[in-house]
Structure formats: C-alpha cells, structure tokens
Scaffold this active site. Structure first.
Site, PDB file in Angstrom:
ATOM      1  N   SER A  10       0.838  -1.203   0.000  1.00 46.58           N
ATOM      2  CA  SER A  10       0.000   0.000   0.000  1.00 46.58           C
ATOM      3  C   SER A  10       0.873   1.254   0.000  1.00 46.58           C
ATOM      4  CB  SER A  10      -0.992   0.006   1.178  1.00 46.58           C
ATOM      5  OG  SER A  10      -0.296  -0.016   2.381  1.00 46.58           O
ATOM      6  N   TYR A  44      -9.297  -2.113   3.726  1.00 51.12           N
ATOM      7  CA  TYR A  44      -8.821  -2.999   4.794  1.00 51.12           C
ATOM      8  C   TYR A  44      -8.008  -2.306   5.879  1.00 51.12           C
ATOM      9  CZ  TYR A  44      -3.851  -3.876   3.629  1.00 51.12           C
ATOM     10  OH  TYR A  44      -2.509  -3.785   3.439  1.00 51.12           O
ATOM     11  N   LYS A  45      -7.648  -1.053   5.680  1.00 49.44           N
ATOM     12  CA  LYS A  45      -6.956  -0.362   6.770  1.00 49.44           C
ATOM     13  C   LYS A  45      -7.766   0.858   7.132  1.00 49.44           C
ATOM     14  CE  LYS A  45      -2.132  -1.592   6.080  1.00 49.44           C
ATOM     15  NZ  LYS A  45      -0.952  -1.132   5.358  1.00 49.44           N
ATOM     16  N   TYR A  76      -4.937 -10.594  -5.108  1.00 52.96           N
ATOM     17  CA  TYR A  76      -3.875 -10.468  -6.115  1.00 52.96           C
ATOM     18  C   TYR A  76      -4.252 -11.023  -7.482  1.00 52.96           C
ATOM     19  CZ  TYR A  76      -0.210  -9.723  -2.494  1.00 52.96           C
ATOM     20  OH  TYR A  76       0.563  -9.245  -1.488  1.00 52.96           O
ATOM     21  N   HIS A  90       6.124 -12.118  -0.091  1.00 52.05           N
ATOM     22  CA  HIS A  90       5.332 -11.482   0.974  1.00 52.05           C
ATOM     23  C   HIS A  90       5.963 -11.816   2.313  1.00 52.05           C
ATOM     24  CE1 HIS A  90       1.924 -10.148   3.399  1.00 52.05           C
ATOM     25  NE2 HIS A  90       1.413  -9.603   2.295  1.00 52.05           N
ATOM     26  N   THR A 123       9.703  -8.434   9.294  1.00 50.92           N
ATOM     27  CA  THR A 123      10.709  -7.615   9.968  1.00 50.92           C
ATOM     28  C   THR A 123      10.238  -7.247  11.372  1.00 50.92           C
ATOM     29  OG1 THR A 123      11.316  -6.708   7.841  1.00 50.92           O
ATOM     30  CG2 THR A 123      12.101  -5.509   9.774  1.00 50.92           C
ATOM     31  N   ASP A 205     -37.381  11.017  20.372  1.00 50.65           N
ATOM     32  CA  ASP A 205     -36.695  11.640  19.231  1.00 50.65           C
ATOM     33  C   ASP A 205     -37.486  12.863  18.752  1.00 50.65           C
ATOM     34  OD1 ASP A 205     -35.165  12.087  16.961  1.00 50.65           O
ATOM     35  OD2 ASP A 205     -36.064  10.449  15.809  1.00 50.65           O
TER      36      ASP A 205
END
Ligand code: SPV
Ligand code: MG
Length: 433
Positions: A10, A44-45, A76, A90, A123, A205
C-alpha cells in the site's frame, strides 16, 4: 530468461521492512510492484494519507523496482493472471491473519503456471501499531476527516454508513470487517442518528436532545474513531441557529449534515402520518439551505436536504418539485425517505431524480424497505446507504435479556453464558492495563 517477481504494497507507511521486502524480491528477478489503489487501502486499513499518485511515485523511484501497476483490491489474482510472475514475495506475517484467504488464492493462482510464493520473515521491531497511531492522530484532524466523505463519494459507487450513538458503537462501525468474495467489507462512515442518540439517553426523538448534547456525543465518537461522520440534523431548527450549528459541525470535522423539511415539533419519520407532523414550505426550507451554505466555510462540508413528502403522503410530484428546488437552493445531496415495506416509491423517485439530479448524491435509509441489496440501490443511482438504527436495536434486547436472567435466577451465573467474558471486556479497549 529473467525470472519475474511480483509484490503488492500500500506504501502509505513505508519503513525498512518494506525496503527489505523490495530488496529481497528484486534479488529474485525483474520486480513489478502492485500499489494498492485508494479504494483497496481504504477497504482494509484506513483511508490512505497519501494519494495513489503519491504512493505510486514513491515506489517507482525505489532502486530495484522495474515496473509499478495498480492493484485494485487486496486480492492479487487479477494482477497475477495478467503478469504471470514466477514469484510472489510477501512477509510471513499474513499466515493465519485476516489475509490468509488472499494468501491461499495467491498460491493456487501461481500453481497454474508453476509460479511460487516466497515468504520472508516479517521484519521485527517495526511498530506498525505505533506508526499507525501517529497516522491515526493525523487522520482524525478535523480537516482530514471532514473531506473524507467527498473523497469516498468519488471513489466508491455506494458509500455504506452505519449508525453510532456513543464511543463504543463508534468503534464497532470503525473496526468491524468481514471477508466476502475475497474482499474485505467494512463501513465507510458513521450516521449520528437523532433517534439512536436520543434513545441511548432514554429520551424521545423530538429534538429534545439539544445540539450541545449531540455535539458532546460527536466528540465522544470522534475521540476514538477516524471515519467520516454524517450528522442527522433533524429539522435544522431556526435558521438563525442553523447557521451557527453548520459552522460548529464543520469546524469539528463533521462531513455532512442532513436536514429534513419539517417544521414545528419534530416526530420521528417512521411514525409517518400516525402523528401530527408538519412539512415546511419550499420557500422557507430553501432559505434554510441557502443560509447554511453561506455559513459553511468550505465546499467539503455538505448540506444534504431530506424530503419528507413520501413519509407525509404528499405524493411523488411534491417530492420531485421539492428535490429540484432544494438542489437549486444549493443542497449538495438529497435524501429521499420512505416507510413503505417495499422500495417501489423509492425506486420511482430514483428514476425521476436521474433526470435532474445532475450528479448530486442521493441518500436512502432502508429501515423499512430492508430487503434491498446495496447493489440494487447503486443500480438506481443511490450513492449513500444509511443503516440508521441497527446497533441500538441490537444492544437493547441483549441488555434486557441479561437483566431478566438475573432477576429470574436471583444470581448472575445464567447471565454469564451469552455475554462477553470479563477478560475480553477488560482488554477490549487497549491501554487499560
Ligand atoms: C434517524 O436515524 O434519527 C433518522 C432516520 O432520522 S429515521 O429514524 O428513519 O427518521
Ligand atoms: Mg432523525
């Protein structure tokens, strides 16, 4: 012949983990990077901070990247079928994550031409959470949140909105995701419903929960979320008050206010003609829209006019006449409401609206005509679908059941069976331990 390699990224937050991934991938052959489109990232984020073009530019200038292509979903397969790479690379962190289905599809697709998935150790030491929380803060600055709705309207055929009435329900709208047909589905924005904000406070309301209180609910939600907010502005009140409220909401970072063309003591629309409700005159309501438009400081803040003609049985022609007048007065969106069980009158309105709506977003609230799929609304030219009350309607019966179980059993053991474990509630909101 050189081997070909594909990775998808991304690139909204870029850190040494990504550079490591790119380097490792480039070692295997000619590297193509799929940069996720804004819509794919948003699905997705969170909405990306950088535009697709900016993210594309960054990746294209990294050593070892031979080609950059858009990837329009988290899946993909489309790009893989076009590129037929020998390798996809990946990080191994997607095993067993929400992306594990996407991973399986990558493996299966690569098999078709003997390609291979290479997974490199994720990582460690990169605190994406920390980076995300910095971005989250950026993302929730009023200017950024405010313009999100207009950005989403450009990006998505239908903007999907769910009601929130406090911080916790806001978090549900913010964070709930499901995977369907290899896509992550989530909500785009929040509806600050007058009905559910009032109900949550144990009040009717009828514009009794005043603007100060509504603003305090918005603040509570804004503190813990980043998605755009559409305010249910009831009738908008007195024009003299409305102009102040527009300024306040816009300054807070609210993206839109929807006001309904009623006057006097407002009752909820879903009562229809069972209670006395008065529709405003076209002239007066147009004056309100114009005054609000003039008060707004930016074009990002939308004033959306809501038509009560069908609710109040004034007929389709009245709805159309009013919609035209409100658009001319400067409304940047029209909400058409109905309490019919079938969508017939809504769809009839949609068709007529196409003729003069001139790309001004059309909003629906399918509480009564609840069998209609979003796709059908989209086909009728609707661009915002609001699920206006469903979270409060789900919590109340659950709370009542629990209360009854405790009373019936004179202890809380039985109630524990269907409710959230205490351990989970303690850790539901991070930062408490
Ligand atoms: C609300 O959610 O408060 C609305 C929509 O205004 S409706 O309840 O259908 O009138
Ligand atoms: Mg309302």
């Amino acid at each position: 012949m050189n081997k070909t390699v594909y990775i998808a990224i991304s690139a909204d937050i870029l850190h040494h983990g990504h550079i490591n991934l790119i380097n490792k991938a480039a070692e295997l052959g000619e590297l193509t990077v799929g940069v996720l489109t804004d819509e794919a990232v948003a699905s997705y984020k969170r909405y990306p901070i950088l535009t697709y073009e900016e993210r594309y530019g960054i990746i294209a200038s990294i050593k070892g990247v031979q080609q950059v292509v858009p990837q329009s979903s988290i899946d993909y397969v489309e790009n893989l079928e076009n590129l037929k790479p020998d390798y996809v690379v990946h990080g191994d962190d997607w095993i067993g994550s929400i992306q594990s289905k996407v991973r399986t599809r990558v493996i299966d697709t690569l098999k078709l031409w003997g390609g291979e998935l290479v997974e490199i150790p994720y990582t460690q030491g990169v605190s994406i959470d920390k980076l995300n929380s910095v971005l989250q803060k950026e993302g929730v600055m009023p200017e950024l949140r405010r313009k999100r709705l207009k950005q989403l309207l450009k990006l998505k055929p239908v903007v999907r909105v769910l009601e929130a009435h406090n911080g916790l329900s806001g978090l549900v709208v913010e964070n709930t995701k499901v995977i369907k047909d290899e896509k992550i589905e989530s909500f785009d924005a929040m509806w600050l419903s007058s009905l559910t904000d009032s109900t949550a406070k144990g009040k009717p309301d009828i514009e009794l929960v005043d603007m100060t209180s509504r603003i305090s609910t918005i603040n509570e939600i804004m503190e813990v979320t980043s998605k755009p907010i559409i305010m249910d502005g009831d009738t908008g009140g007195q024009i003299e008050h409305f102009v102040y409220n527009v300024k306040t909401l816009e300054r807070m970072g609210v993206s839109a206010i929807i006001i309904e063309d009623k006057i006097g003591l407002k009752k909820n629309s879903l009562f229809g003609t069972e209670v006395v409700q008065t529709q405003d005159t076209i002239e007066h309501f147009c004056e309100k829209i114009k005054a609000g438009r003039q008060a707004a400081q930016t074009d990002e803040f939308m004033i959306i006019a809501r038509l009560e003609s069908l609710i109040l049985r004034q007929g389709m022609e009245d709805a159309i006449i009013r919609a035209k007048a409100y658009v001319e007065a400067g409304a940047q969106g029209i909400m058409i409401h109905s309490r019919e069980k079938t969508p017939d009158e809504i769809f009839e309105f949609c068709e007529k609206y196409q003729e003069f709506g001139a790309n001004i977003p059309l909003v629906v609230v399918p509480t009564s005509f609840n069998q209609v799929y979003e796709k059908e609304f989209m086909e009728h030219g609707v661009s915002i679908v609001i699920y206006a009350n469903h979270l409060i309607r789900s919590v109340y019966p659950a709370m009542k059941d629990t209360a009854e179980l405790i009373l019936t059993n004179e202890r809380c053991y039985e109630a524990d069976r269907d409710i959230m474990p205490i351990k989970e509630v303690l850790t539901l909101i991070p930062g408490g331990n």
